[in-house]
Design a protein around this motif. Structure first.
Motif, PDB file in Angstrom:
ATOM      1  N   VAL A  54       0.871  -1.060   0.064  1.00  0.00           N
ATOM      2  CA  VAL A  54       0.133  -0.025   0.079  1.00  0.00           C
ATOM      3  C   VAL A  54       0.852   1.257   0.011  1.00  0.00           C
ATOM      4  O   VAL A  54       0.591   2.249  -0.479  1.00  0.00           O
ATOM      5  N   LEU A 108       1.797   2.149  -3.311  1.00  0.00           N
ATOM      6  CA  LEU A 108       0.700   2.941  -4.247  1.00  0.00           C
ATOM      7  C   LEU A 108       0.883   4.357  -4.244  1.00  0.00           C
ATOM      8  O   LEU A 108       0.864   4.931  -3.197  1.00  0.00           O
ATOM      9  N   LYS A 132      -0.954   7.828  -5.304  1.00  0.00           N
ATOM     10  CA  LYS A 132      -2.092   8.610  -5.706  1.00  0.00           C
ATOM     11  C   LYS A 132      -1.916   9.054  -7.100  1.00  0.00           C
ATOM     12  O   LYS A 132      -0.755   9.797  -7.408  1.00  0.00           O
ATOM     13  N   PRO A 138      -6.951  14.782 -10.268  1.00  0.00           N
ATOM     14  CA  PRO A 138      -8.174  13.991  -9.692  1.00  0.00           C
ATOM     15  C   PRO A 138      -8.996  13.493 -10.787  1.00  0.00           C
ATOM     16  O   PRO A 138     -10.367  13.928 -10.931  1.00  0.00           O
ATOM     17  N   THR A 139      -8.614  12.734 -11.963  1.00  0.00           N
ATOM     18  CA  THR A 139      -9.328  12.269 -12.920  1.00  0.00           C
ATOM     19  C   THR A 139      -9.149  10.686 -13.128  1.00  0.00           C
ATOM     20  O   THR A 139      -8.133  10.366 -12.585  1.00  0.00           O
ATOM     21  N   PHE A 140     -10.008  10.415 -13.694  1.00  0.00           N
ATOM     22  CA  PHE A 140     -10.125   8.806 -14.061  1.00  0.00           C
ATOM     23  C   PHE A 140      -8.942   8.460 -14.777  1.00  0.00           C
ATOM     24  O   PHE A 140      -8.285   7.449 -14.818  1.00  0.00           O
ATOM     25  N   GLU A 178       2.210   9.503   6.377  1.00  0.00           N
ATOM     26  CA  GLU A 178       1.722  10.242   5.442  1.00  0.00           C
ATOM     27  C   GLU A 178       1.652  11.893   6.032  1.00  0.00           C
ATOM     28  O   GLU A 178       1.678  12.884   5.223  1.00  0.00           O
ATOM     29  N   LEU A 179       1.665  11.722   7.479  1.00  0.00           N
ATOM     30  CA  LEU A 179       1.290  13.350   8.125  1.00  0.00           C
ATOM     31  C   LEU A 179       2.854  13.986   7.784  1.00  0.00           C
ATOM     32  O   LEU A 179       3.724  13.461   7.765  1.00  0.00           O
ATOM     33  N   TYR A 200      -6.548  12.624   8.436  1.00  0.00           N
ATOM     34  CA  TYR A 200      -5.976  11.525   9.378  1.00  0.00           C
ATOM     35  C   TYR A 200      -7.034  11.257  10.351  1.00  0.00           C
ATOM     36  O   TYR A 200      -7.322  10.005  10.483  1.00  0.00           O
ATOM     37  N   LEU A 210      -7.332   0.123   1.121  1.00  0.00           N
ATOM     38  CA  LEU A 210      -7.419   1.033   0.183  1.00  0.00           C
ATOM     39  C   LEU A 210      -7.888   2.222   1.028  1.00  0.00           C
ATOM     40  O   LEU A 210      -7.840   3.417   0.015  1.00  0.00           O
ATOM     41  N   ILE A 217      -4.901   5.364   1.203  1.00  0.00           N
ATOM     42  CA  ILE A 217      -4.488   6.055   0.127  1.00  0.00           C
ATOM     43  C   ILE A 217      -5.420   6.926  -0.486  1.00  0.00           C
ATOM     44  O   ILE A 217      -5.358   8.201  -1.070  1.00  0.00           O
ATOM     45  N   VAL A 277      -5.750  10.047   1.398  1.00  0.00           N
ATOM     46  CA  VAL A 277      -4.746  11.224   0.786  1.00  0.00           C
ATOM     47  C   VAL A 277      -5.076  11.720  -0.385  1.00  0.00           C
ATOM     48  O   VAL A 277      -5.058  13.040  -0.418  1.00  0.00           O
ATOM     49  N   TRP A 278      -5.575  11.052  -1.293  1.00  0.00           N
ATOM     50  CA  TRP A 278      -5.985  11.624  -2.529  1.00  0.00           C
ATOM     51  C   TRP A 278      -7.006  12.676  -2.552  1.00  0.00           C
ATOM     52  O   TRP A 278      -7.030  13.701  -2.990  1.00  0.00           O
ATOM     53  N   GLU A 332      -5.275  15.733  -0.639  1.00  0.00           N
ATOM     54  CA  GLU A 332      -4.733  16.754  -1.772  1.00  0.00           C
ATOM     55  C   GLU A 332      -5.312  17.251  -2.925  1.00  0.00           C
ATOM     56  O   GLU A 332      -4.956  18.185  -3.264  1.00  0.00           O
ATOM     57  N   SER A 333      -6.400  16.429  -3.120  1.00  0.00           N
ATOM     58  CA  SER A 333      -7.099  17.134  -4.444  1.00  0.00           C
ATOM     59  C   SER A 333      -8.429  18.280  -3.882  1.00  0.00           C
ATOM     60  O   SER A 333      -9.323  18.503  -4.611  1.00  0.00           O
ATOM     61  N   ALA A 352     -11.932  16.832  -4.835  1.00  0.00           N
ATOM     62  CA  ALA A 352     -12.451  16.778  -5.960  1.00  0.00           C
ATOM     63  C   ALA A 352     -13.577  15.604  -6.392  1.00  0.00           C
ATOM     64  O   ALA A 352     -13.522  14.703  -5.466  1.00  0.00           O
ATOM     65  N   VAL A 395     -13.925  12.985  -8.449  1.00  0.00           N
ATOM     66  CA  VAL A 395     -13.353  11.594  -8.624  1.00  0.00           C
ATOM     67  C   VAL A 395     -12.868  11.043  -7.258  1.00  0.00           C
ATOM     68  O   VAL A 395     -13.448   9.749  -7.066  1.00  0.00           O
ATOM     69  N   PRO A 396     -11.973  11.388  -6.643  1.00  0.00           N
ATOM     70  CA  PRO A 396     -11.504  10.934  -5.366  1.00  0.00           C
ATOM     71  C   PRO A 396     -12.839  10.613  -4.418  1.00  0.00           C
ATOM     72  O   PRO A 396     -12.705   9.427  -4.060  1.00  0.00           O
ATOM     73  N   LEU A 408     -14.789   7.382  -5.754  1.00  0.00           N
ATOM     74  CA  LEU A 408     -13.927   6.290  -5.364  1.00  0.00           C
ATOM     75  C   LEU A 408     -14.059   6.090  -3.997  1.00  0.00           C
ATOM     76  O   LEU A 408     -14.022   4.844  -3.406  1.00  0.00           O
ATOM     77  N   PHE A 430      -5.034   6.882  19.645  1.00  0.00           N
ATOM     78  CA  PHE A 430      -5.006   7.985  18.663  1.00  0.00           C
ATOM     79  C   PHE A 430      -3.828   8.975  19.017  1.00  0.00           C
ATOM     80  O   PHE A 430      -3.132   9.486  18.266  1.00  0.00           O
ATOM     81  N   ILE A 441       5.425  12.212  15.301  1.00  0.00           N
ATOM     82  CA  ILE A 441       5.483  13.335  14.209  1.00  0.00           C
ATOM     83  C   ILE A 441       5.885  14.494  15.069  1.00  0.00           C
ATOM     84  O   ILE A 441       6.787  15.204  14.612  1.00  0.00           O
TER      85      ILE A 441
END
Lengths: 196, 196, 196, 196
Positions: free
Chosen positions: B28, B31, B33, B37-39, C30-31, C52, C93, C96, C99-100, C103-104, C107, C109-110, C113, D89, D96
């Protein structure tokens, strides 16, 4: 099974196994994939691959000995818990030192510190052994086990110290000494005792 | 439950589960990102996503077989512990090779090494099986289980070796052979035995 | 405790807990620490911190429901193990995608999903529930529990699907629907049943 | 051992140990190897090494107290599970913040937030203690333990709050206060009680 007053070592084992599992696989994250899909590119990364394999073996040896020792623990005493934390702390330093050794191609200072970390692993193991074998099982067999364990421990701690000093001038020789010391721990039980 | 002299396999299981859990989720972290933000940006990363799903499935299959086998283990012997460490070592190499395959878009060398790693996983599994089924349960049923397991193992090890050789010329065919071999392990029990 | 023929769910639990623990803490990696030691720099990173906290809460809810369900499991059947792997795959999943989303900045699409992943988590949970509650406990109480669980599941799966479709045009509304659905799972037991 | 209706705290312990093991070793990933193989390069990285050692010690103290408290838990109630998630938590934020403190060389805002995180750890610990000691064991000894625990908790929470305020002007003094507070938790049991 255990009342709240007397603490069971099960959670100490579970926590230790978690830390060992993370430490032994953290090095996979350091493995870099070769730049190109050829054997040449793979061979170019040999220090990374060798260091992963060697450290995996070393941490496995430490786990086997930890596993062997904690079978004797009857309760999670204050000294057992903190001796264990000190032991895990020194184990957690192995991955980064292995990476440092690989990247510096066996330079003097990283190899000497590597020997120093294994000396620390051994000293904290001895503290754990005092607690696990010392207090709770004053039988004749335990006394003999303890005595042999102490002799072996003081011998290997001296050897790790020697390896540390030697590494400043001859790092290859120092690493050879470390490998010999760890070979002595391949089987956790003491010679002359059925053990496992 | 167990005296200190005879070692229980519980800690071996706990440690193995820790390593499996880390290995299966380490991917993971690989992976990425999508940039936008599009398909479209997501589809652009299809090798990463496919490789994550496929390796997740493969490691799950290995875990199921490991779980099945260690139910038969009665104690944590020297050979069981070290066979298990060798098994986990080969499993820990799966993530990085999957990433290498995905990034090289199924080049010959990574696929051949991937087949080689699964051959190693299978060989170390056979060693574990010898220890778990061989020594402690000499009943008629166990003998038959063992025999069928050996036949299947030698068959799949040969197939993985074939896949490795084939991959140098036809990597897609090699990967197909690997998938077939793993399909044989989807159910850990041997045909003709109720198993689970 | 269990013979080798019938498999205990303990190792499934231990493995699942390992995966949940890793997935819930992977997001800490990711932080990012703020660039400068000021509150301004910290507030600048608010999407990371919020995401988070929210994902931690969501994965905690999924764990609580998993924990509740597997108490009913009497053995580790083929379907239980593979339903569990599918459930853990969809859970893995979540980080990730969070995070997406962050960051977007929400948006379309994210978020769509993200709703899709939670639909998958719910569907695989339903498969697990069929196996855990369906086969082994045909008592009157279990029948009623099962029926209420099915009604709730089909309701929330439809809601997650709706959230997914809505997100393509109104991502904020879609995220609101996801939060509502998860609120329904805050307590794993069904209304009208003592549960815990 | 436990029927499905009443939940055992074993999985809560296993999950918590997994999270603690990951949090305590995640900081190893933040450790950077020195640029050059010399002691000078190593000493240059002293804030990283010190912060790793100190945070390792602090998380170990929190684990010991968690371990001590959950021995009293008889079942995994709704409040126990969510109190535990809140506790974990706040623990997961320690790594961090330690990195932030080290990189900013003890700037005011990171140290104040560090004190704030420990205040949160302590508050959630108190919630856990209410659940573990409060409901299930209304014996005279438990009442006294609870009372002493409350006094200590309110005292240390006030001290952490003071440390947070002080840090805005004197971060070194604030850090000293944090160390003092944690020293009070080095032994989880209350003075005047045999404890462990």
């Amino acid at each position: 099974m255990h009342g709240p007053e007397e603490s069971a070592p099960e959670r100490v084992n579970a926590f230790s196994d978690g830390v060992f599992a993370i430490v032994i696989t953290i090095m996979v994250l350091e493995l870099k994939k070769p730049e190109e899909p050829t054997f040449g590119a793979l061979f170019h990364l040999w220090p990374t691959w060798i260091s992963y394999a060697v450290s995996y073996l070393f941490i496995a040896i430490v786990w086997v000995n930890h596993h062997y020792l904690l079978k004797y623990a009857k309760g999670a005493s204050f000294r057992l818990i903190w001796g264990n934390f000190a032991h895990l702390f020194s184990v957690s330093l192995i991955p980064i030192l292995t990476v440092w050794i690989a990247e510096s191609k066996l330079a003097a200072v990283p190899v000497a510190l590597y020997a120093g970390v294994f000396m620390l692993v051994n000293v904290t193991y001895l503290v754990l052994a005092w607690e696990c074998l010392g207090v709770r099982r004053p039988t004749a067999a335990a006394v003999r086990t303890r005595k042999l364990l102490h002799i072996r421990s003081f011998f290997t701690i001296s050897l790790f110290f020697l390896a540390m000093v030697v590494s400043f001038w001859f790092p290859y020789l120092g690493l050879g000494l470390i490998c010999c010391c760890l070979g002595l721990y391949l089987r956790p039980e003491i010679p002359g005792k059925p053990g496992y």
